[in-house]
Scaffold this motif. Structure first.
Motif, short mmCIF file in Angstrom:
data_model
loop_
_atom_site.label_atom_id
_atom_site.label_comp_id
_atom_site.label_asym_id
_atom_site.label_seq_id
_atom_site.Cartn_x
_atom_site.Cartn_y
_atom_site.Cartn_z
N LEU A 146 0.80 -1.46 0.15
CA LEU A 146 -0.09 -0.08 -0.04
C LEU A 146 0.74 1.20 -0.02
N PHE A 147 1.92 1.21 0.93
CA PHE A 147 2.63 2.37 0.91
C PHE A 147 3.73 2.60 -0.41
N THR A 152 2.11 9.19 -5.96
CA THR A 152 2.44 10.37 -5.60
C THR A 152 3.64 11.12 -6.67
N PHE A 153 4.46 10.06 -6.86
CA PHE A 153 5.56 10.28 -7.69
C PHE A 153 5.33 10.51 -9.20
N ILE A 154 4.18 9.80 -9.65
CA ILE A 154 3.80 10.10 -10.92
C ILE A 154 2.89 11.68 -11.10
N ASP A 155 2.12 11.89 -10.16
CA ASP A 155 1.33 12.99 -9.98
C ASP A 155 2.23 14.27 -9.92
N GLN A 156 3.44 14.30 -9.17
CA GLN A 156 4.28 15.39 -9.15
C GLN A 156 5.05 15.41 -10.25
N ASN A 157 5.57 14.34 -10.96
CA ASN A 157 6.27 14.32 -12.22
C ASN A 157 5.35 15.07 -13.30
N SER A 158 4.03 14.91 -13.32
CA SER A 158 3.22 15.53 -14.23
C SER A 158 3.07 16.91 -13.94
#
Length: 121
Positions: free
Chosen positions: A43-44, A51-57
């Motif tokens: 889950l973590f 979060t990583f993918i969202d921040q990269n976009s």
């Protein structure tokens, strides 16, 4: 042997049963802890990946927005420099005379205008 001593045949099945039950209970608790730990880690890691993918976009969007704003700033700076040069030139009386002759056909007294006619070859 005393009256409370058990025969060797009676002791072995009891100890074998205890040994079989105790490790099974011990392993069950360990398996449960490992399962909970793995579930938490999955889950973590899923949350961290999202979060990583969202921040990269978001970073990509902000970078493109920044490049557009930098281009606009460069154009604005260039326009400002041109306007400052025009203001300096407008303070020169000779330049104002050139603009008056060229745009409005105004000449100084005693000045004779010469118009060149263009001929086609």
């Amino acid at each position: 042997m005393g009256k409370y001593a058990a025969s060797p045949a009676q002791t072995r099945p009891q100890t074998t049963q205890k040994n079989d039950k105790q490790p099974a209970g011990h392993h069950a608790g360990a398996r449960r802890r490992i399962f909970l730990w793995l579930t938490f880690m999955i889950l973590f890691m899923g949350w961290a990946g999202y979060t990583f993918i969202d921040q990269n976009s978001q970073i990509a969007d902000k970078s493109s927005e920044l490049s557009k704003k930098l281009k606009l700033e460069a154009q604005t700076t260039q326009t400002k420099a041109q306007l400052e040069r025009d203001v300096k030139r407008l303070n020169d009386p000779e330049y104002i005379g050139q603009l008056a002759r060229k745009n409005y056909g105004l000449y100084l007294p005693g000045e004779t205008p010469i118009h060149a006619e263009s001929t086609s070859p």
